[in-house]
Scaffold this active site. Structure first.
Site, PDB file in Angstrom:
ATOM      1  N   SER A 312      13.942  76.239  35.590  1.00  0.00           N
ATOM      2  CA  SER A 312      12.745  75.398  35.621  1.00  0.00           C
ATOM      3  C   SER A 312      13.051  73.919  35.401  1.00  0.00           C
ATOM      4  O   SER A 312      13.533  73.247  36.298  1.00  0.00           O
ATOM      5  CB  SER A 312      11.685  75.937  34.657  1.00  0.00           C
ATOM      6  OG  SER A 312      12.067  75.871  33.335  1.00  0.00           O
ATOM      7  N   ASP A 323      20.119  66.119  45.159  1.00  0.00           N
ATOM      8  CA  ASP A 323      19.523  65.587  46.388  1.00  0.00           C
ATOM      9  C   ASP A 323      19.816  64.101  46.570  1.00  0.00           C
ATOM     10  O   ASP A 323      20.024  63.624  47.690  1.00  0.00           O
ATOM     11  CB  ASP A 323      18.012  65.810  46.387  1.00  0.00           C
ATOM     12  CG  ASP A 323      17.640  67.228  46.809  1.00  0.00           C
ATOM     13  OD1 ASP A 323      18.552  68.055  46.987  1.00  0.00           O
ATOM     14  OD2 ASP A 323      16.436  67.505  46.961  1.00  0.00           O
ATOM     15  N   LYS A 337      13.602  79.304  39.327  1.00  0.00           N
ATOM     16  CA  LYS A 337      12.181  79.255  38.982  1.00  0.00           C
ATOM     17  C   LYS A 337      11.594  77.952  39.515  1.00  0.00           C
ATOM     18  O   LYS A 337      11.849  76.878  38.971  1.00  0.00           O
ATOM     19  CB  LYS A 337      11.974  79.348  37.471  1.00  0.00           C
ATOM     20  CG  LYS A 337      10.513  79.274  37.068  1.00  0.00           C
ATOM     21  CD  LYS A 337      10.371  79.409  35.555  1.00  0.00           C
ATOM     22  CE  LYS A 337       8.908  79.293  35.154  1.00  0.00           C
ATOM     23  NZ  LYS A 337       8.385  77.926  35.352  1.00  0.00           N
TER      24      LYS A 337
END
Length: 476
Positions: A312, A323, A337
């Site tokens: 999470s 990214d 998650k």
């Protein structure tokens, strides 16, 4: 809506949180249904007022039958709380109903101090599974591992015991003894550990200096995480006399926590661009968060360690750094998650923890059920991973949808040494001892990579953190 929004492993509680007030008595209104009407109500799928009335009558009928005929007397309160839990847990693994006591426990947990063992646990198929031991607590020192199942407390079997009752048994006064019996995958015999309960001051941030490379461990995302991280970085910079050359951020077995803290931590390392976005059922509730324009490291090379217990909030940070190509991820695939839970208080009657949105990394990925794959795969040991349960293995998980890609932007910036890093320790590697960093194979490989990054050429815009994410690849 002004509710606390968190990213938590659903149904997880920390053993030993201080008790709160009891939930008030609940009542019900119900009617009778014939067996034919019961079957007819279950077969229909309609939200019409008439159908809603029939289903509520069905609920009342079942409750009356249980009250009248169950082998032992049972209270309305227990039956209705069980029904609420069933309604929510049947949606997904992370939605749940919390009594006032459980809600109070959660509030204590997010503030970073509680009493007990320092052991985060979760109910799973009527068993109690360890999510993660908290760093530097009795549970961690006893060698309890993520994925262990607790089958007995003080010699008494707890299989089938509700989670909150099991947690209550693990609580107790500081300096009192408790014995847990554990089942561990690929261990032929049960493991018995005896611990002494303690007041746990949750140390969410730890740091160390290895030559000129800083190390920061984030154990959980609570209200102390972002301030603690920034203080730890200042301390490392001072200890290195301003000669800090790189940073290793350790998110292994970090089960997550508060969304706002994940955003703040990501913003500490990414100067510009998106950190994370969420999409809710209603478009007006969807949100996007961008970096604040400051990289506290000034563009130092970063390695992030992840494993199957990284979930999470820790996945939000890892995904954003990956990214933006701001850090190299090292370790094993994360938990997977990709959902957001909102805490909806019910005055006087606890709260709902309800899944209200999916989150997406800056490139538009949903990692729900997939996890984040590291840039450099490094296993903790030569054995099969001990932590084998991930989001995709849980019941009733929500679908992965809405993302525009399942893979991060391709990387061309990895240092040459990354291709030479072994995927597992050599046969003669010493057994891992958390008190001896030299035995931590993943950490040692991470240090090699960050040192190579520090020694290599660095571009003028190394601290911008925007090169891999273009406007076209973002989503609104």
């Amino acid at each position: 809506m002004r509710f606390r929004t968190g990213l938590l492993l659903g149904g997880a509680f920390l053993a030993g949180i201080a008790a709160g007030p009891q939930i008030s008595q609940l009542s019900y209104v119900g009617g009778g249904l014939t067996p034919h009407a019961l079957a007819e109500s279950l077969a229909k799928d309609s939200d019409s007022p008439a159908e809603n009335f029939r289903l509520l009558s069905l609920f009342g009928h079942v409750l009356e039958q249980v009250k009248a005929n169950y082998v032992e007397p049972v209270s309305n309160r227990d039956l209705i709380i069980n029904a609420l839990n069933g309604m929510l847990s049947g949606l997904d693994p992370h939605s749940s109903y919390m009594t006032e006591k459980q809600y109070g426990d959660l509030q204590v947990q997010t503030k970073g101090e509680f009493g007990g063992l320092g052991l985060e646990v979760q109910g799973e198929d009527n068993h109690i599974r360890v999510v993660s031991p908290v760093d530097d607590t009795p549970a961690a020192r006893a060698g309890i591992k993520p994925g262990d199942f607790i089958v007995a407390i003080d010699g008494k079997n707890i299989d089938g015991l509700p989670l909150d009752e099991a947690v209550e048994r693990m609580r107790g006064k500081p300096d009192t003894k408790i014995t847990l019996t554990l089942i561990r995958e690929k261990t032929p015999k049960p493991i018995v550990v005896t611990m002494t309960r303690a007041i746990i001051h949750l140390q969410v941030i730890r740091s160390a200096l290895y030559d000129t490379v800083g190390y920061i461990r984030i154990a959980q995302f609570n209200e102390e995480t972002a301030p603690g991280l920034e203080a730890a970085y200042r301390k490392l910079k001072a200890e290195s006399h301003g000669r800090l050359s790189g940073l290793v951020v350790d998110l292994r077995s970090d089960p997550g926590g508060l969304l706002n803290q994940a955003i703040e931590v990501g913003s500490d390392f990414i100067r510009n661009g998106e950190i994370v976005s969420t999409r809710a059922r209603h478009p007006q509730d969807s949100q996007r968060w961008d970096a604040h324009g400051t990289d506290i490291t000034g563009g130092l090379p970063i390695v992030v360690l992840i494993n199957g217990g990284s979930a999470s909030a820790s996945e939000i940070v890892a995904g954003a750094l990956q990214d933006h190509q701001r850090a190299v991820l090292v370790g094993e695939k994360s938990f997977g998650k990709g959902s957001v839970q909102t805490i909806l208080p019910i005055p006087g009657d606890g709260a709902l923890r309800l899944t209200t949105a999916r989150y997406y990394t800056p490139s538009g990925r949903s990692i729900q059920g997939l996890g984040i794959v590291p840039d450099v795969t490094v296993h903790e040991s030569r054995d099969d991973p001990a932590y084998s349960i991930r989001e995709a293995d849980l019941a009733h998980i929500i679908k992965n949808q809405g993302g525009n890609t399942t893979k991060p932007p391709p990387r061309t910036d990895l240092p040459a040494i990354a291709a030479t890093i072994p995927a597992e320790p050599p046969a003669n590697w010493p057994s891992f001892d958390p008190t001896k960093p030299a035995t931590d194979f993943q950490l040692q490989q991470g240090l090699k990579i960050v040192r190579a990054m520090a020694a290599g050429p660095r571009s003028a815009d190394a601290g911008t953190g925007t090169g891999a994410v273009t406007e076209a690849s973002r989503h609104e």
